[in-house]
Design an enzyme around this catalytic site. Structure first.
Site, PDB file in Angstrom:
ATOM      1  N   ASP A 180       3.666  84.059  40.161  1.00  0.00           N
ATOM      2  CA  ASP A 180       4.976  83.724  39.683  1.00  0.00           C
ATOM      3  C   ASP A 180       5.263  84.602  38.497  1.00  0.00           C
ATOM      4  OD1 ASP A 180       7.494  81.807  39.626  1.00  0.00           O
ATOM      5  OD2 ASP A 180       6.435  81.533  37.652  1.00  0.00           O
ATOM      6  N   GLU A 226       5.966  88.585  41.915  1.00  0.00           N
ATOM      7  CA  GLU A 226       7.369  88.641  41.489  1.00  0.00           C
ATOM      8  C   GLU A 226       7.609  89.548  40.150  1.00  0.00           C
ATOM      9  OE1 GLU A 226      10.616  85.081  40.886  1.00  0.00           O
ATOM     10  OE2 GLU A 226       8.416  84.799  40.067  1.00  0.00           O
TER      11      GLU A 226
END
Length: 329
Positions: free
Chosen positions: A98, A135
């Site tokens: 993330d 990401e």
């Protein structure tokens, strides 16, 4: 964890790999005035990044109040021990990191050309063969196409934005879509393996689902009392003629077609397609369209978000057909 490990083994027997979404960029301790639960009390200066202009406050590159100081040797050890456990004991096949651009920052928030924690993850023998997916951005950095010198797979945020724009009918999206279809050479270059870096998505667990994209012109997060400020404002959505649910048959026909378009287009691209669970059932993200109060209070929304009946009927079969066809190319 025994049940989770048993699930992973069962999925492996069915030929399905498990990629774990991990968040090594912030903790639950919030901003500097938040509760002290663990790392702040152990060694605040080691675990968190301060703001360069005010060392008494936390840098906030995630938007959750603090930023983990991932390239400090102590924090690197904690992250590595964590992924070791998931790989060696639970047997997951890889990780999606993330807001991974935070892992490329030094203690003062400056991007590093070679970040120690990223080098650790890439080179550690225990993690050999483990899939690493980034990401590749945070609140300030956008590193799609340049993250970790191109050694990781990346969520292709350009693919998400350009497919949405094309299906919505934005006039300047055709050329960009052609780039996405051929593996985003404008982002990843023209090498033989360049397209393999691209994970092609249109929707994910953050923000609008495909059904939201064709049902709302904008997000509706008023219920959480933050005046609709949270969440991405650039959703490139179009409600097809009515804001929210409608019984208008023509609008529903158009919405169904638009969802089919967004389900099928990324499956034709060079790279790895990624579909959001529930998009094949026309699910909503209740937290994005103003229903998170139902989730937080434990109450069910007026419609089940994963209802396979009603307007969603048949979509899962269509989606399966799209996947089968794309697998032949």
């Amino acid at each position: 964890m025994d049940e989770f490990r048993d699930m992973v083994k069962a999925l492996h027997r069915a030929g399905i790999e498990v990629i774990l979404d991990v968040v090594y960029n912030h903790t639950a301790e919030g901003e500097e005035a938040g509760p002290t639960m663990c790392y702040r009390g152990i060694d605040n200066a080691i675990y968190y990044m301060p703001r360069p202009e005010d060392k008494s406050r936390y840098a906030n590159y995630k938007g959750c109040g603090n930023t983990l100081n991932a390239n400090h040797s102590v924090v690197r050890r904690m992250i590595l021990d964590s992924v070791y456990y998931w790989v060696s004991t639970i047997h997951v096949d890889g990780f999606r990191f993330d807001l991974a651009s935070i892992l490329s920052r030094d203690q003062d928030g400056r991007p590093l050309r070679i970040a120690p924690i990223l080098s650790d993850l890439e080179s550690d023998p225990i993690l050999a063969g483990t899939k690493l997916i980034a990401e590749a951005w945070d609140l300030e950095l956008w590193q799609v196409g340049s993250f970790a010198d191109g050694t990781w797979k990346e969520w292709n945020g350009n693919c998400r934005d350009d497919v949405r724009s094309f299906v919505k009918g934005d006039g300047d999206a055709v050329g960009r879509l052609a780039n996405r279809m051929t593996g985003s050479p404008d982002v990843y270059g023209y090498g033989a393996q360049a397209a393999d870096q691209s994970v092609n998505l249109v929707a994910c667990h953050d923000g609008m689902t495909l059904n939201d994209l064709v049902s709302y012109n904008g997000k509706h997060n008023e219920v959480n009392l933050e005046e609709n400020h949270d969440g991405n404002k650039d959703n490139r959505s179009w409600n097809c003629g009515a804001e929210g649910p409608t019984e208008d048959e023509e609008i529903e026909r158009l919405r169904n077609q638009q969802i089919k378009n967004m389900l099928s287009i990324p499956l034709l691209f060079a790279g790895t397609p990624m579909l959001l669970m529930g998009d094949e059932l026309r699910a909503h993200n209740w937290a994005t369209i103003g229903q998170q109060q139902c989730i937080l209070s434990g109450q069910s929304p007026e419609r089940d978000g994963l209802d396979a009946g009603g307007k969603a009927r048949g979509f899962n079969a269509i989606c399966a057909a799209f996947v089968e066809v794309s697998g032949k190319f």
